[in-house]
Design an enzyme around this catalytic site. Structure first.
Site, PDB file in Angstrom:
ATOM      1  N   HIS A 174       0.811  -1.213   0.000  1.00 47.01           N
ATOM      2  CA  HIS A 174       0.000   0.000   0.000  1.00 47.01           C
ATOM      3  C   HIS A 174       0.844   1.262   0.000  1.00 47.01           C
ATOM      4  CE1 HIS A 174       0.847  -0.691   4.284  1.00 47.01           C
ATOM      5  NE2 HIS A 174       0.612   0.590   4.479  1.00 47.01           N
TER       6      HIS A 174
ATOM      7  N   HIS B 226       7.689   7.028   4.831  1.00 47.62           N
ATOM      8  CA  HIS B 226       6.953   6.485   3.691  1.00 47.62           C
ATOM      9  C   HIS B 226       6.160   7.608   3.042  1.00 47.62           C
ATOM     10  CE1 HIS B 226       4.192   6.089   7.157  1.00 47.62           C
ATOM     11  NE2 HIS B 226       3.266   6.440   6.269  1.00 47.62           N
TER      12      HIS B 226
ATOM     13  N   THR C  62      -2.952   6.747   9.787  1.00 48.08           N
ATOM     14  CA  THR C  62      -3.875   7.011   8.679  1.00 48.08           C
ATOM     15  C   THR C  62      -4.183   5.770   7.854  1.00 48.08           C
ATOM     16  OG1 THR C  62      -2.081   7.692   7.190  1.00 48.08           O
ATOM     17  CG2 THR C  62      -3.121   9.416   8.529  1.00 48.08           C
TER      18      THR C  62
END
Length: 268
Positions: free
Chosen positions: A101, A127, A211
């Site tokens: 992801h 990231h 998140t």
């Protein structure tokens, strides 16, 4: 922005959150692995609005009252003329990892720390999300970098850096070959210096959450006000590297639920 909005109460709330550890449920510092059945596509059975129903451990994604990201609105912040943090970073060996992801750069040795109110948070990874997850005055940007830090007590603090299209980002330039080659294996990229992530010290701070699932709450968010630049090639490399369906990997803005956002204006 109200320069007079500087009260004891917001700090009391902040210190209450600092006093509780964050329990991280999954690998890679809290975010669920990409093999778990969730996506960022809205209005789908496993999209952001449904994350809390997919796994009992993720229910806070739907029920939580301090979820992230949020919109950062200048007119509704508490202005603080003080030092937001102390940062001490240094080069350390790192690897590029494709989590499906997102793409993550993970430091394998001590890459330094930041200190917030006498608590040290060790830098462990960074990231990227495209487009940005946080917005400023309703404006979304092309990319957002998250620098994830953890304390010895298990608390998490994140620095978020926003990017718009323009000149290439220096930090991403040094990692670009590794990002293009990563596939499903870790790519050793040697010494990586977090000081190459350039940003200024005017920041928005608030208490929020991860998140991505499990959406753990109690994260100290620090979003840099100044927007950096990134090239289309760099964004394309990040999108190409992730699993199909995760080229867009930004969670929608969440309800602020009356939370205080502090704005730090310092020259540290």
């Amino acid at each position: 922005m109200d320069p007079n909005t500087k009260t004891i109460f917001p700090f009391a709330v902040f210190f209450i959150y600092l006093s509780f550890p964050i329990i991280l449920h999954a690998h890679s510092h809290g975010e669920a692995g990409h093999k778990m059945l969730y996506t960022y596509k809205q209005k789908t059975d496993n999209g952001p609005a449904e994350w809390g129903k997919i796994n009992p451990d993720w229910k806070v994604c739907n029920t939580g009252k301090i979820q992230s990201p949020i919109d950062l609105t200048n007119e509704r912040v508490s202005l603080i003329h003080d030092q937001a943090w102390k940062r001490e970073y240094k080069p350390a060996p790192a690897v590029i990892i494709n989590r499906g992801h997102d793409i993550m750069a993970s430091w394998k040795e001590d890459a330094g720390k930041m200190t917030i109110h006498q608590t040290d948070y060790k830098l462990v990874q960074c990231h990227w999300h495209s487009p940005s997850e946080h917005t400023i005055n309703g404006t979304s940007y092309d990319l957002e970098l998250h620098m994830v830090h953890t304390s010895a007590e298990g608390k998490t603090a994140v620095i978020g850096v926003l990017y718009k299209l323009g000149e290439p980002d220096e930090f991403l330039t040094k990692l670009l070959n590794g990002i293009k080659e990563v596939k499903k294996n870790e790519i050793n990229v040697g010494l990586v210096d977090p000081r190459d992530i350039r940003f200024h010290t005017k920041i928005y701070r608030y208490i929020g959450s991860l998140t991505a699932p499990p959406c753990t709450e109690g994260v100290i968010w620090n979003i840099v006000k100044r927007v950096n630049t990134v090239s289309m090639e760099q964004i394309a490399a990040l999108k190409e590297a992730v699993d199909d369906g995760f080229e867009t990997n930004a969670r929608p803005v969440q309800d602020r639920h009356g939370r205080t956002v502090w704005f730090y204006d310092q020259n540290a």
